[in-house]
Every structure is written in structure tokens, then in C-alpha cells.
Design an enzyme around this catalytic site. Structure first.
Site, short mmCIF file in Angstrom:
data_model
loop_
_atom_site.label_atom_id
_atom_site.label_comp_id
_atom_site.label_asym_id
_atom_site.label_seq_id
_atom_site.Cartn_x
_atom_site.Cartn_y
_atom_site.Cartn_z
N GLY A 1 77.28 44.80 -15.58
CA GLY A 1 76.33 43.98 -14.81
C GLY A 1 74.89 44.06 -15.29
CG HIS A 2 71.20 46.57 -16.47
ND1 HIS A 2 70.65 46.82 -17.70
CD2 HIS A 2 70.16 46.51 -15.59
CE1 HIS A 2 69.33 46.93 -17.58
NE2 HIS A 2 69.01 46.75 -16.32
CG PHE A 3 70.21 42.51 -18.33
CD1 PHE A 3 69.59 42.52 -17.07
CD2 PHE A 3 69.61 43.22 -19.37
CE1 PHE A 3 68.40 43.21 -16.88
CE2 PHE A 3 68.42 43.91 -19.16
CZ PHE A 3 67.82 43.90 -17.92
#
Lengths: 159, 83
Positions: free
Chosen positions: A47-49
Site C-alpha cells: 500500500g505504500h505506494f
């Protein structure tokens, strides 16, 4: 000394996926040094990124805190027992059981990103260890020896 | 140094560590540093380290535990200064 460093690591109150210490390489009354390699499949890269995995700054701070303040703090507490000085009585009393610690403050500047698979080295220098509070100047270097981030972090032995 | 002098200096140190929602006027002799002035345990250590520098004294761990209000802090500082 290697054995001592391994014992300190085993005392850490973290486990995967939130342990960011592979190895402690040096420790003394004035500072500590350790390494960690961010695995390609660390959970946060999803999720990052989105579609562009970069190690989150908070995770870099966590890595610096685990090596530079927590490992170092465990060493300093053990030392105060070993020397039987018990100068820091608060530390002594509170660590007779499992260690309970808390992040007290952090102020970090970032210079370079850390990508999946990168190895970093954390170097910590003591500013003070008094009344159960350890304040350190901490920096992180990448495998090329470039500065990734630096600043101050302090931790407390929790009541 | 009179108690008033200690109080003035101590107040100047404490106000650095007050959270934004606590005004300087809240500092009184009776104020409890942690419960009323909302200073956390980490900043309490900072207050004590600043007190050591300002008054050129050394505070022991046990004394930090006793320092709960502004008044007890002044009493501990005063005792140290008279020793």
C-alpha cells in the site's frame, strides 16, 4: 561480544512483521550500531505506494528506534545491573519483569528513499540516559554509505 | 535564593514543556505537574534536567518520584541549594 549482542536482540519485545533488526554489530556505553535489510515482500509495500513500493518514513523511524534506542536501552539497563551500581534505580525497578517501553519523542529529517531489498545501517549516539529516559542522536545510512535520515529519538521505560 | 526566586525560575522552565492547551496561568504552587499541567513523563525528565542546569544541583531518581507538584519541586530544589 557477539553472544552478548545476540542476547540483546532476543530481549526485544517485537516479532515479525514488526521486527526491524537483523543484527546488532556494535554496542557500548556511548552508542549502538545495527543493520536491517528490508525484504522485497514486507507487508507495507502493498500500500505504500500503490504500484510504487517505497519504505514508509514511519517504518524507517521504527527501525532506527528499535536498533538505536531499544537495543541500546536494553544494553544500558543490563550494564547498570551488571555493574551493580543501580544508579538508575527507576530503570532497575521497572525492568525486573518483562521490559515495557514507550516512544517519547522523535524528530527526524529524511534525505533518501529506501527501496524494497535495500540494506540499511543504523548508528546511534547517546545524548543522555537519566530517570529511565534515553535520548539519542540517530542516523541511517544505505549500503552505499549515503545518509538516508537522521535526527533525535527518545524512549522511556514505561511504568 | 528565596522561595519566590526558585518559583519564578521553575515556572520559566515548566512553561517550555506545557502542552498547547494548558496556559501559563494554570501554574500555581499547588499544581500537579502530570495530572493538572499535563506534562508527560518524558517532559518531566526534561524539566528536571533543566532544573539541574539552572540551579547547578543534582536530582536523584527517588527525588524525581517525589516531585509531584510545583510546591514539592520547590522544596526539593531549596533543600539541595541549602546543602
Amino acid at each position: 561480544m557477539k553472544e552478548r549482542l545476540d542476547i540483546i536482540k532476543s530481549e526485544l519485545p517485537y516479532s515479525a512483521p514488526f521486527l526491524f533488526v537483523d543484527e546488532l554489530v556494535a554496542i557500548s556505553n556511548t552508542g549502538a550500531k545495527g543493520i536491517y535489510t528490508f525484504k522485497e515482500d514486507e507487508y507495507f509495500y502493498k500500500g505504500h505506494f500503490k504500484g510504487n513500493p517505497i519504505t514508509p518514513g514511519v517504518i524507517l523511524i521504527e527501525c532506527m528506534a528499535q536498533i538505536g534506542v531499544v537495543c541500546f536501552g536494553i544494553y544500558l539497563i543490563q550494564e547498570s545491573f551488571l555493574e551493580n551500581k543501580l544508579k538508575d534505580q527507576i530503570a532497575a525497578q521497572k525492568t525486573l519483569g518483562p521490559i515495557k517501553i514507550a516512544l517519547a519523542s522523535s524528530q527526524i529529517d529524511f534525505y533518501l528513499p529506501v527501496l524494497p531489498g535495500e540494506r540499511v545501517e543504523v548508528i546511534s549516539e547517546k545524548e543522555y540516559f537519566r530517570f529511565g529516559k534515553l535520548k539519542c542522536k540517530v542516523k541511517m545510512m544505505n549500503a552505499k554509505g549515503e545518509l538516508v535520515c537522521k535526527g533525535t529519538i527518545s524512549g522511556m521505560i514505561a511504568k | 535564593m528565596t522561595q519566590d526566586d526558585i518559583y519564578t525560575q521553575l515556572k520559566d522552565i515548566i512553561k517550555i514543556y506545557l502542552p498547547e492547551d494548558v496556559s501559563v496561568d494554570k501554574i500555581t504552587l499547588e499544581s500537579h505537574l502530570i495530572n493538572e499541567l499535563n506534562i508527560n513523563s518524558s517532559h518531566l525528565v526534561d524539566v528536571v534536567l533543566d532544573v539541574e542546569d539552572a540551579f547547578d544541583i543534582e536530582i536523584k531518581d527517588q527525588e524525581l518520584e517525589e516531585m509531584d507538584t510545583v510546591k514539592t519541586a520547590i522544596a526539593i530544589i531549596e533543600k539541595k541549594l541549602n546543602n
